[in-house]
Design a protein around this motif. Sequence first.
Motif, mmCIF file in Angstrom:
data_model
loop_
_atom_site.group_PDB
_atom_site.id
_atom_site.type_symbol
_atom_site.label_atom_id
_atom_site.label_comp_id
_atom_site.label_asym_id
_atom_site.label_seq_id
_atom_site.Cartn_x
_atom_site.Cartn_y
_atom_site.Cartn_z
ATOM 1 N N GLY A 91 17.269 46.785 29.256
ATOM 2 C CA GLY A 91 17.603 46.331 30.630
ATOM 3 C C GLY A 91 17.427 45.048 31.122
ATOM 4 N N LYS A 92 17.839 44.561 32.273
ATOM 5 C CA LYS A 92 17.541 43.359 32.656
ATOM 6 C C LYS A 92 16.125 43.173 33.516
ATOM 7 N N THR A 93 15.381 42.003 33.237
ATOM 8 C CA THR A 93 14.070 41.828 33.685
ATOM 9 C C THR A 93 13.880 40.472 34.385
ATOM 10 N N ILE A 94 12.672 40.263 34.922
ATOM 11 C CA ILE A 94 12.333 38.902 35.272
ATOM 12 C C ILE A 94 11.083 38.592 34.722
ATOM 13 N N ILE A 95 10.972 37.445 34.113
ATOM 14 C CA ILE A 95 9.484 37.302 33.357
ATOM 15 C C ILE A 95 8.829 35.910 33.944
ATOM 16 N N LYS A 96 7.727 35.882 33.690
ATOM 17 C CA LYS A 96 7.081 34.467 34.050
ATOM 18 C C LYS A 96 5.977 34.356 32.673
ATOM 19 N N SER A 97 6.395 33.423 31.908
ATOM 20 C CA SER A 97 5.472 33.155 30.618
ATOM 21 C C SER A 97 4.224 32.421 30.975
ATOM 22 N N CYS A 98 3.266 33.069 30.378
ATOM 23 C CA CYS A 98 1.894 32.380 30.905
ATOM 24 C C CYS A 98 1.489 31.210 29.999
ATOM 25 N N ARG A 99 2.247 31.341 28.798
ATOM 26 C CA ARG A 99 1.688 30.139 27.449
ATOM 27 C C ARG A 99 2.732 29.904 26.724
ATOM 28 N N ARG A 100 2.872 28.841 26.148
ATOM 29 C CA ARG A 100 3.905 28.417 25.035
ATOM 30 C C ARG A 100 2.890 27.938 23.854
ATOM 31 N N TYR A 101 3.032 28.860 22.796
ATOM 32 C CA TYR A 101 2.397 28.530 21.491
ATOM 33 C C TYR A 101 3.374 27.790 20.639
ATOM 34 N N GLU A 146 15.454 42.028 42.910
ATOM 35 C CA GLU A 146 15.265 43.558 43.269
ATOM 36 C C GLU A 146 16.106 44.530 42.256
ATOM 37 N N THR A 147 17.020 43.874 41.674
ATOM 38 C CA THR A 147 17.927 44.644 40.603
ATOM 39 C C THR A 147 17.234 44.750 39.110
ATOM 40 N N ARG A 148 16.146 44.146 39.193
ATOM 41 C CA ARG A 148 15.452 43.924 37.702
ATOM 42 C C ARG A 148 14.105 44.578 37.789
ATOM 43 N N GLU A 149 13.858 45.082 36.524
ATOM 44 C CA GLU A 149 12.293 45.449 36.281
ATOM 45 C C GLU A 149 11.418 44.041 36.302
ATOM 46 N N ASP A 150 10.437 44.054 36.835
ATOM 47 C CA ASP A 150 9.524 42.892 37.286
ATOM 48 C C ASP A 150 8.349 42.993 36.151
ATOM 49 N N PHE A 151 8.353 41.856 35.270
ATOM 50 C CA PHE A 151 7.523 41.724 34.259
ATOM 51 C C PHE A 151 6.653 40.583 34.428
ATOM 52 N N ARG A 152 6.733 39.935 35.615
ATOM 53 C CA ARG A 152 6.110 38.611 35.997
ATOM 54 C C ARG A 152 4.578 38.547 36.013
ATOM 55 N N ASP A 153 4.002 39.823 35.905
ATOM 56 C CA ASP A 153 2.278 39.913 35.991
ATOM 57 C C ASP A 153 2.091 40.545 34.649
ATOM 58 N N VAL A 154 2.900 40.784 33.641
ATOM 59 C CA VAL A 154 2.459 41.254 32.398
ATOM 60 C C VAL A 154 2.438 39.952 31.509
ATOM 61 N N LEU A 155 1.360 40.020 30.680
ATOM 62 C CA LEU A 155 0.862 38.946 29.749
ATOM 63 C C LEU A 155 2.165 38.669 28.776
ATOM 64 N N TYR A 189 16.412 24.245 30.104
ATOM 65 C CA TYR A 189 16.065 24.341 31.580
ATOM 66 C C TYR A 189 16.136 25.563 32.189
ATOM 67 N N LEU A 190 17.527 25.822 32.604
ATOM 68 C CA LEU A 190 17.792 27.216 33.217
ATOM 69 C C LEU A 190 17.462 28.369 32.555
ATOM 70 N N CYS A 191 17.636 28.433 31.231
ATOM 71 C CA CYS A 191 17.835 29.643 30.500
ATOM 72 C C CYS A 191 16.303 29.588 29.369
ATOM 73 N N SER A 192 15.791 28.491 29.479
ATOM 74 C CA SER A 192 14.784 28.247 28.426
ATOM 75 C C SER A 192 13.547 29.102 28.963
ATOM 76 N N LEU A 193 12.867 29.697 28.407
ATOM 77 C CA LEU A 193 11.485 30.412 29.016
ATOM 78 C C LEU A 193 10.215 29.691 28.858
ATOM 79 N N ARG A 194 10.328 28.531 29.586
ATOM 80 C CA ARG A 194 9.357 27.906 29.783
ATOM 81 C C ARG A 194 8.008 28.287 30.445
ATOM 82 N N PRO A 195 6.820 28.067 30.308
ATOM 83 C CA PRO A 195 5.615 28.696 30.742
ATOM 84 C C PRO A 195 5.524 28.292 32.317
ATOM 85 N N ASP A 196 5.049 29.322 33.195
ATOM 86 C CA ASP A 196 4.678 29.137 34.400
ATOM 87 C C ASP A 196 6.159 28.964 35.127
ATOM 88 N N GLU A 197 7.318 29.472 34.650
ATOM 89 C CA GLU A 197 8.380 29.458 35.528
ATOM 90 C C GLU A 197 9.016 30.882 35.503
#
Length: 434
Positions: free
Chosen positions: A216-226, A103-112, A185-193
């Motif tokens: 600023g601080k964000t939360i993401i969800k990578s959709c693809r590892r190239y 809740e304290t972060r900008e949400d980028f989980r739905d951004v490509l 694991y925890l800090c690695s921006l792995r796809p679909d996590e």
Amino acid sequence: LRVERNYAFLLTNDRELSSDIFIPKNNLKKGVTGDKAVVEIVDWPEDQMHPVGRVIDILGKKGDNDTEMHAILAAYNLPYVYPTAVENAANAISDKIPEHEVETREDFRDVLTFTIDPHDAKDFDDAISLRSLGKDEWELGVHIADVTYYIKEGGIIDKEAYRRATSVYLVDRTVPMLPERLCNYLCSLRPDEEKLTFSVVFEMDDDANIYNNWIGKTIIKSCRRYTYEEVQAMIEGGDGDYKEEILTFNKLATKLREKRMAAGSINFHSEEVKFILDENKKPIDTYIREQNESHELIEDFMLLANRTVAETFGGKQSKWKNHTFVFRVHDEPNPEKLNKFILLISRLGYSMDISTRSKLVSSYNKLFKDVEGKGEKNLVEQVAVRTMAKAVYTTDNIGHYGLAFKFYTHFTSPIRRYPDMMVHRLLTKYLDKG
């Protein structure tokens, strides 16, 4: 080690210590002849030819690959094992992200969002995102693993990372700055996590003219590892997932690169030799790792993020300009080295104009173009790099000569560089009005 009935020696191949080290049998730590060992000198009597030592650690049998790699690390006082207490502390960190943190972060989980890395990479500490803002306008995000969320300042993991300072790369392995649970694991921006990140987000037009940015601080969800190879294939006309977005990324990166070169950045090149290893990790072949557009794409966005962070918190117009900040600086070339370099290339039929900085930069960039594809290319590029000053970390900013940036830092690799963690902590404090 060479172990006799009543005594032993460490046979040194250290140029700084020509004498072998005498080891009493009770200081052998169960070492046997043929073991490689780390030995501490405890005494050197004036009337004795050999110093006296005790075994600190047995590395293994001479010739064994792991033994030899550990010996290289030990010889340079680099860590070859992770302390158990640090590993245990990392393994105890939860992988659940609390809802109050989200809740304290900008949400980028739905951004490509993608990561682009070498095919053999295990940690992914940066990702890029793209969102259309309308006709010919883009929101481009550079998202970096929020390592300092997990690593508390002054804690046992932090102290070990500080001691190591960076990850270290050998032919067959990475000796990581952080324990594997964190870096892979925890800090690695792995796809679909879902992952916690620290981001620099830009609003720009089709010509990569930036008219707004946000940090600023964000939360993401990578959709693809190239891999770089997959992206390069699409740039060169092949098909693939999200090809249109990849080509947009490349177009914007190319525009940024053109602006940087026009502003006086030196286009240094250096070829990286990589080794092909067999199942026993013995080198059996080599190849040159190509530096192509897919590599430059990521490099240009990371340079932009690093520069933006440094300008935002260290620039003359910044409200934080009198606050401590960690810069990555690069001084002017050493005149003596530069003159020797000019003498070298003159014998190869090339020349340089060093009367002004802009002419020097133009000469460097023209030289790199002129040697492309020629036998002396590698020699010229290697010596050119060595002609320049070394970049260093400091709180006293003098700018980055090679990049032609007045402000530059390292923000983009906190998994493998402690200075980046320092920058993340400073940003967190300043953005929280600390």
